[in-house]
Each structure stands twice: as C-alpha cells, then as structure tokens.
Design a protein around this motif. Sequence first.
Motif, PDB file in Angstrom:
ATOM      1  N   LEU A   4       0.826  -1.201   0.000  1.00  0.00           N
ATOM      2  CA  LEU A   4       0.000   0.000   0.000  1.00  0.00           C
ATOM      3  C   LEU A   4       0.861   1.252   0.000  1.00  0.00           C
ATOM      4  CD1 LEU A   4      -2.841   1.138   0.071  1.00  0.00           C
ATOM      5  CD2 LEU A   4      -2.774   1.000   2.581  1.00  0.00           C
ATOM      6  N   VAL A   5       1.945   1.250   0.767  1.00  0.00           N
ATOM      7  CA  VAL A   5       2.866   2.393   0.792  1.00  0.00           C
ATOM      8  C   VAL A   5       3.466   2.626  -0.585  1.00  0.00           C
ATOM      9  CG1 VAL A   5       5.101   3.181   1.665  1.00  0.00           C
ATOM     10  CG2 VAL A   5       3.413   2.252   3.247  1.00  0.00           C
ATOM     11  N   ILE A   6       3.937   1.547  -1.214  1.00  0.00           N
ATOM     12  CA  ILE A   6       4.543   1.667  -2.540  1.00  0.00           C
ATOM     13  C   ILE A   6       3.535   2.160  -3.560  1.00  0.00           C
ATOM     14  CG2 ILE A   6       5.535   0.322  -4.434  1.00  0.00           C
ATOM     15  CD1 ILE A   6       6.855  -1.436  -2.301  1.00  0.00           C
ATOM     16  N   LEU A   7       2.312   1.615  -3.516  1.00  0.00           N
ATOM     17  CA  LEU A   7       1.279   2.009  -4.471  1.00  0.00           C
ATOM     18  C   LEU A   7       0.939   3.493  -4.327  1.00  0.00           C
ATOM     19  CD1 LEU A   7      -0.688   1.120  -6.666  1.00  0.00           C
ATOM     20  CD2 LEU A   7      -2.336   0.548  -4.873  1.00  0.00           C
ATOM     21  N   ILE A   8       0.737   3.954  -3.104  1.00  0.00           N
ATOM     22  CA  ILE A   8       0.417   5.364  -2.877  1.00  0.00           C
ATOM     23  C   ILE A   8       1.569   6.255  -3.342  1.00  0.00           C
ATOM     24  CG2 ILE A   8      -0.028   7.103  -1.106  1.00  0.00           C
ATOM     25  CD1 ILE A   8      -1.511   4.966   0.474  1.00  0.00           C
ATOM     26  N   ALA A   9       2.798   5.860  -3.004  1.00  0.00           N
ATOM     27  CA  ALA A   9       3.957   6.668  -3.385  1.00  0.00           C
ATOM     28  C   ALA A   9       4.126   6.728  -4.901  1.00  0.00           C
ATOM     29  CB  ALA A   9       5.215   6.105  -2.733  1.00  0.00           C
ATOM     30  N   LEU A  10       3.937   5.602  -5.594  1.00  0.00           N
ATOM     31  CA  LEU A  10       4.079   5.584  -7.051  1.00  0.00           C
ATOM     32  C   LEU A  10       2.992   6.405  -7.736  1.00  0.00           C
ATOM     33  CD1 LEU A  10       5.076   1.866  -7.758  1.00  0.00           C
ATOM     34  CD2 LEU A  10       6.532   3.881  -7.911  1.00  0.00           C
ATOM     35  N   VAL A  11       1.759   6.293  -7.250  1.00  0.00           N
ATOM     36  CA  VAL A  11       0.661   7.074  -7.831  1.00  0.00           C
ATOM     37  C   VAL A  11       0.901   8.566  -7.613  1.00  0.00           C
ATOM     38  CG1 VAL A  11      -1.789   7.602  -7.644  1.00  0.00           C
ATOM     39  CG2 VAL A  11      -1.035   5.220  -7.674  1.00  0.00           C
ATOM     40  N   ALA A  12       1.290   8.938  -6.396  1.00  0.00           N
ATOM     41  CA  ALA A  12       1.572  10.348  -6.115  1.00  0.00           C
ATOM     42  C   ALA A  12       2.727  10.852  -6.971  1.00  0.00           C
ATOM     43  CB  ALA A  12       1.879  10.531  -4.629  1.00  0.00           C
ATOM     44  N   ASN A  13       3.751  10.018  -7.124  1.00  0.00           N
ATOM     45  CA  ASN A  13       4.906  10.417  -7.932  1.00  0.00           C
ATOM     46  C   ASN A  13       4.527  10.586  -9.403  1.00  0.00           C
ATOM     47  OD1 ASN A  13       7.968  10.651  -8.197  1.00  0.00           O
ATOM     48  ND2 ASN A  13       7.566   8.971  -9.596  1.00  0.00           N
ATOM     49  N   HIS A  14       3.643   9.716  -9.893  1.00  0.00           N
ATOM     50  CA  HIS A  14       3.254   9.766 -11.306  1.00  0.00           C
ATOM     51  C   HIS A  14       2.418  10.999 -11.622  1.00  0.00           C
ATOM     52  CE1 HIS A  14       2.270   8.176 -15.269  1.00  0.00           C
ATOM     53  NE2 HIS A  14       1.011   8.502 -15.042  1.00  0.00           N
ATOM     54  N   TYR A  15       1.509  11.353 -10.723  1.00  0.00           N
ATOM     55  CA  TYR A  15       0.588  12.457 -11.008  1.00  0.00           C
ATOM     56  C   TYR A  15       1.049  13.791 -10.424  1.00  0.00           C
ATOM     57  CZ  TYR A  15      -2.697   9.045 -12.804  1.00  0.00           C
ATOM     58  OH  TYR A  15      -3.289   8.061 -13.558  1.00  0.00           O
ATOM     59  N   SER A  81       3.215   6.292  11.147  1.00  0.00           N
ATOM     60  CA  SER A  81       4.363   5.539  10.635  1.00  0.00           C
ATOM     61  C   SER A  81       4.236   5.300   9.141  1.00  0.00           C
ATOM     62  CB  SER A  81       4.472   4.202  11.373  1.00  0.00           C
ATOM     63  OG  SER A  81       5.547   3.437  10.865  1.00  0.00           O
ATOM     64  N   MET A  82       3.024   4.985   8.694  1.00  0.00           N
ATOM     65  CA  MET A  82       2.788   4.780   7.263  1.00  0.00           C
ATOM     66  C   MET A  82       3.043   6.068   6.488  1.00  0.00           C
ATOM     67  SD  MET A  82      -0.713   3.407   5.465  1.00  0.00           S
ATOM     68  CE  MET A  82      -0.871   3.304   3.688  1.00  0.00           C
ATOM     69  N   ALA A  83       2.622   7.189   7.052  1.00  0.00           N
ATOM     70  CA  ALA A  83       2.854   8.480   6.399  1.00  0.00           C
ATOM     71  C   ALA A  83       4.343   8.773   6.268  1.00  0.00           C
ATOM     72  CB  ALA A  83       2.160   9.596   7.176  1.00  0.00           C
ATOM     73  N   VAL A  84       5.122   8.424   7.295  1.00  0.00           N
ATOM     74  CA  VAL A  84       6.567   8.624   7.229  1.00  0.00           C
ATOM     75  C   VAL A  84       7.175   7.764   6.128  1.00  0.00           C
ATOM     76  CG1 VAL A  84       8.740   8.326   8.475  1.00  0.00           C
ATOM     77  CG2 VAL A  84       6.770   9.307   9.643  1.00  0.00           C
ATOM     78  N   HIS A  85       6.726   6.529   6.002  1.00  0.00           N
ATOM     79  CA  HIS A  85       7.218   5.639   4.947  1.00  0.00           C
ATOM     80  C   HIS A  85       6.941   6.248   3.565  1.00  0.00           C
ATOM     81  CE1 HIS A  85       7.881   1.579   7.067  1.00  0.00           C
ATOM     82  NE2 HIS A  85       7.832   2.514   7.998  1.00  0.00           N
ATOM     83  N   ILE A  86       5.731   6.755   3.383  1.00  0.00           N
ATOM     84  CA  ILE A  86       5.369   7.336   2.078  1.00  0.00           C
ATOM     85  C   ILE A  86       6.214   8.569   1.789  1.00  0.00           C
ATOM     86  CG2 ILE A  86       3.510   8.472   0.800  1.00  0.00           C
ATOM     87  CD1 ILE A  86       1.544   6.663   2.308  1.00  0.00           C
ATOM     88  N   LEU A  87       6.397   9.426   2.780  1.00  0.00           N
ATOM     89  CA  LEU A  87       7.197  10.636   2.587  1.00  0.00           C
ATOM     90  C   LEU A  87       8.650  10.305   2.269  1.00  0.00           C
ATOM     91  CD1 LEU A  87       5.767  12.965   5.389  1.00  0.00           C
ATOM     92  CD2 LEU A  87       5.419  13.150   2.913  1.00  0.00           C
TER      93      LEU A  87
END
Length: 321
Positions: A4-15, A81-87
């Motif tokens: 979930l962290v990777i998916l959110i980060a990749l989507v945010a990075n793409h858009y 903690s999840m937010a820190v991982h995404i950031l």
Amino acid sequence: MSFLVILIALVANHYWTRDRDVLNDTWFLRAQQYLDSRLHVLPDPLAKSPYLYPFLILALPCLVLAAVLWLVAGVFFGLLSMAVHILVLLALFDRINVNSFTERYLKHWDAGDYEAAFLLLQQRWHQLSLDNCEDPQGVHREFCRFLVASFFERIFAIVFWYLLLGPIGALFYHLCVLYLSRVWRRDDDGDLLLLRLVYILEWVPARLLALTFSLAGDFVVAFGRLKEVVMSVDRSGVSVVYTCAMAAVEVGSRVFIVSDDSTASSKEGPEKVLIEAGEEDAKLVQVKGQQQLKELLGLLNRSQLIWVTALALLTLAGFGM
C-alpha cells in the motif's frame, strides 16, 4: 502495509506534475560541508581514515530516520508511521516529473536546437559527459541514458530495497548512489570500497529490471542482450539496464524514409515518414529521436505496471507485503 505504501507513493509520484524542488538533494551537500568542517577536531589517526567520512555521511541520516520511525511507531494506529514511509519514498524518488521534462526536451529537439536540449539535460544530470555529446545523436543517447538511469536508481532500486529492508534500506542505497555522483574521489580507498558496495547493491535489481524490459518490450532482442550482459562483472547496474532498455525498443523505433505518398503506401513497418529530398539527415535524426523517446517512456511505464501487478499478486497470496 509495504504494498500500500509503494502504491500510494508511485501514484503520487506519477501524477505530481511539478518538480519537487522542496525535496531536492541540497541537504546532502550541506551535510557533506558540515562534516568537512568538523572532522579536523577529531584525533589525527581517526580524521585521516579513508573510511570515516563515507561511513558518517551514510550512517548519520539512517540513524536519524531510525529514531523518527521508532518515535512514531504505533501512533494513531500506525497511520503516522505509514505516512513517514510514504514521505521517505517520495523524497527518494526523482524530484522531476519525467513526462513534462521529456516534453520540454522534445520541444528543443523538434526545433533542431540541440544545444538547448543539451543544456536542459545538463541542469538535471550531474553524470553528463561533454565527450559523449559532440553531435545530436550523442545528446539523444545521453538523454535516453538519463531516463533509464533515473528510473532505475530513483524508483526501481529504491522500491526493491524498501521491500527488503524498509525505508532505512532504501535511504542507505540512495545515499550510496548520491555519494558516488556528488563526492566520489577516484584515489580514495573508502570511496573505492563504496563503489564496490553500490555494484553489489545494484546487481540483483539491475538484472530484474532488465528482465522486465524484455517482458514489456521486444522480448527476443532484449532477452538476447540480457543473456550477453547478465553475468558481466565490468558493467554497472545502469549500463545493464540501459543496454537492455534500448534493445527492448529497438524494433519499435525503426523509421522508413519515403519520398512521396505513393511510395509510402507500398512500404511496411511501424511508421512511415515523408522526408523531402535534402532533409534526410536532420529530419531523420529528429523523427527517430522523438519516436524512440516515446517508445522508451512507454517501456518504463509498462515495466512499472508489471511490478505493481506482481506485488499485488504476492500480497493477495499472503506473502506479508
């Protein structure tokens, strides 16, 4: 949680359409300068050690991140903690929007302003070599290498080490690559050791990404190139993935020169381009370069989709991601 962290980060990075200048690497340069100014206070045997400086500049940021992760563990049901991982992932991903950057490059390229195209690339890629950009084809090769290297070092390898060792592992790999691109000294034993460490860290992810390029592009050509370089000890990770990426788009980027519409209808191929007499060289360089970059961006996007799908299937299969 990792998927979930990777998916959110990749989507945010793409858009994320604008360059993330707030997340640039200037902090690393400031940390380097700070350490340079403080090492002289240490005892001479310690200060003169070739291994102390790279160790400190790699270890201290990882220790800080480890402390932050320890402090936020379990807060708000793990959401903090999840937010820190995404950031962390967003900070380690490339800070430029690749699609918009390529569009800016192609505007100069289509206008035949190769000097402006080179200067634009020079602003973003510190490894750019003037010796390899003596003609338009050289500039084009370096831009393709930049796209592949950025995808490998700033996305794929980051995600790979995040999956294995979490955000600290991803940060450590990124710091190693950053050190080699900004600080590396050829005659320093500590830096040479770090160069070998990066080679080891990139060996597996480079081969995995090269295999993905074979699946996402021309399999026969790309897989043939992969078999030639897979066990090479002289190639860096970037060299392996670049070689296989260009092989994967080789067939799709062929352009046939025709002289008129009637001749064009008789040719067969991926694309037919009408080029006036006397314009073959300049026009062909522009058309082939533009088409190859589009093919390359498509290859990178398809490769990313393949790995997101693979991670999703592993998560559904219960592998704890």
